[in-house]
Scaffold this motif. Structure first.
Motif, mmCIF file in Angstrom:
data_model
loop_
_atom_site.group_PDB
_atom_site.id
_atom_site.type_symbol
_atom_site.label_atom_id
_atom_site.label_comp_id
_atom_site.label_asym_id
_atom_site.label_seq_id
_atom_site.Cartn_x
_atom_site.Cartn_y
_atom_site.Cartn_z
ATOM 1 N N SER A 31 0.786 -0.809 0.427
ATOM 2 C CA SER A 31 0.092 0.231 -0.110
ATOM 3 C C SER A 31 0.650 1.496 -0.570
ATOM 4 O O SER A 31 2.311 1.005 0.354
ATOM 5 N N SER A 33 2.053 5.485 -1.747
ATOM 6 C CA SER A 33 2.278 5.831 -2.767
ATOM 7 C C SER A 33 2.428 5.181 -4.577
ATOM 8 O O SER A 33 3.022 5.387 -5.472
ATOM 9 N N THR A 34 4.053 4.671 -3.428
ATOM 10 C CA THR A 34 5.000 4.099 -4.701
ATOM 11 C C THR A 34 4.921 2.478 -5.201
ATOM 12 O O THR A 34 5.254 2.654 -5.890
ATOM 13 N N ASP A 90 8.176 3.200 4.707
ATOM 14 C CA ASP A 90 8.822 4.778 6.007
ATOM 15 C C ASP A 90 9.965 5.314 5.392
ATOM 16 O O ASP A 90 10.640 6.278 5.538
ATOM 17 N N LYS A 100 6.862 0.856 9.022
ATOM 18 C CA LYS A 100 5.543 1.400 7.941
ATOM 19 C C LYS A 100 4.884 1.450 8.438
ATOM 20 O O LYS A 100 4.822 1.484 9.958
ATOM 21 N N GLY A 101 3.566 1.811 7.522
ATOM 22 C CA GLY A 101 2.758 2.148 8.606
ATOM 23 C C GLY A 101 2.222 3.672 8.845
ATOM 24 O O GLY A 101 1.463 3.921 9.047
ATOM 25 N N LYS A 127 14.414 7.290 1.463
ATOM 26 C CA LYS A 127 13.854 6.494 2.401
ATOM 27 C C LYS A 127 15.172 5.210 2.852
ATOM 28 O O LYS A 127 15.084 4.628 4.533
HETATM 29 O O1 LIG Z 1 3.124 1.289 5.101
HETATM 30 C C1 LIG Z 1 2.995 2.038 3.864
HETATM 31 C C2 LIG Z 1 1.607 2.011 4.327
HETATM 32 O O2 LIG Z 1 0.843 1.750 5.572
HETATM 33 C C3 LIG Z 1 3.658 2.546 2.971
HETATM 34 O O3 LIG Z 1 3.921 1.742 2.252
HETATM 35 C C4 LIG Z 1 4.809 3.749 3.285
HETATM 36 O O4 LIG Z 1 3.707 4.386 4.187
HETATM 37 C C5 LIG Z 1 5.056 4.652 2.076
HETATM 38 O O5 LIG Z 1 4.650 4.471 1.123
HETATM 39 P P1 LIG Z 1 5.265 5.824 0.380
HETATM 40 O O6 LIG Z 1 5.210 4.165 -0.269
HETATM 41 O O7 LIG Z 1 3.461 6.167 0.108
HETATM 42 O O8 LIG Z 1 6.025 6.543 0.408
#
Ligand SMILES: O=C(CO)[C@H](O)[C@H](O)COP(=O)(O)O
Length: 237
Positions: A31, A33-34, A90, A100-101, A127
């Motif tokens: 989940s 944006s990536t 994250d 994460k989260g 990251k």
């Molecule tokens: O752990 C997550 C969601 O619960 C996402 O994978 C994490 O926040 C990274 O998100 P993004 O790809 O938008 O930087």
């Protein structure tokens, strides 16, 4: 800057998909944006190669992404063993420990990652850290049962110091409610930590459902930069 970050996410996602997704696999879809770039790439390849994948989502968002890209949606009930899971993070440290989260989907993400033979992280280069907390300042997400959020908050503050803050929604009054109907505390900490000990301490508090610390789970992390380069860091174990 925003475009450079998006470009980094995209190259990391495409490379991880191309190196790790093969025909006929059961694939865990993370989940954030990536992961959008990864599902786009899987969809693109699926049109050309008829990959015949079964995709297991980690969130409402992931389920929609899978369906929007014409991929086959599965579940852990029918596919409890996953070949490969791909997800964002994250922050990633030197040991491939992850926070994460940030998007609130940690619990299903951790379950899916735990069912996967291989788990790969995709991220832009921001990251990539030596020590967790260097670039991610929002803390460790902790999913809690709503009726227990206040005692959990107090206990974590007492046991670990720092501050466990209830995550509030931005376009709704009140707290963020996860896909599982729970609340999220973000434990904001200071300085380097013994992460396995922190994980055990948090998990031992009744009312805690899951933490956003993913330790010893990722096989490799792909970090992309705007110029199209991807750094791949693999687990030392
Ligand atoms: O752990 C997550 C969601 O619960 C996402 O994978 C994490 O926040 C990274 O998100 P993004 O790809 O938008 O930087």
């Amino acid at each position: 800057m925003a475009d450079a970050t998006e470009a980094g996410k995209m190259v990391a996602a495409r490379r991880a998909v191309d190196e790790n997704i093969k025909k006929g696999q059961v694939v865990g879809i993370g989940s954030g944006s990536t992961i959008i770039f990864a599902v786009e790439r899987i969809g693109e390849r699926n049109k050309k190669e008829a990959l015949n994948l079964t995709c297991i989502p980690t969130s409402f968002q992931a389920r929609q992404l899978i369906q929007d890209h014409g991929l086959t949606l599965g579940s852990l009930e029918t596919s409890p063993e996953i070949d490969v899971a791909i997800d964002g993070a994250d922050e990633v440290d030197d040991n491939l420990y992850l926070i994460k989260g940030g998007g609130g989907c940690l619990m299903q993400e951790k379950i899916i990652a735990s069912c996967a033979k291989s788990f790969f992280i995709i991220a832009d280069t921001r990251k990539n850290s030596k020590v967790l907390g260097t670039s991610w300042k929002k803390g460790v997400p902790i999913e809690v049962l709503p009726m227990a959020y206040r005692p959990v908050q107090l206990k974590i503050n007492q046991l670990l110091g720092g501050k466990a803050e209830l995550r509030m929604a931005s376009r709704k009054a009140g707290p963020v409610v996860t896909d599982n109907g729970n609340f999220i505390l973000d434990w904001v900490f200071d300085g380097a930590q013994d992460w396995p000990a922190v994980e055990r301490t948090i998990r031992d508090v009744p009312g805690v459902v899951e933490t956003g610390l993913f330790l010893n789970m990722a096989a490799a992390a792909y970090f992309g930069t705007a110029d199209g380069n991807v750094l791949v860091r693999t687990s030392k174990q």
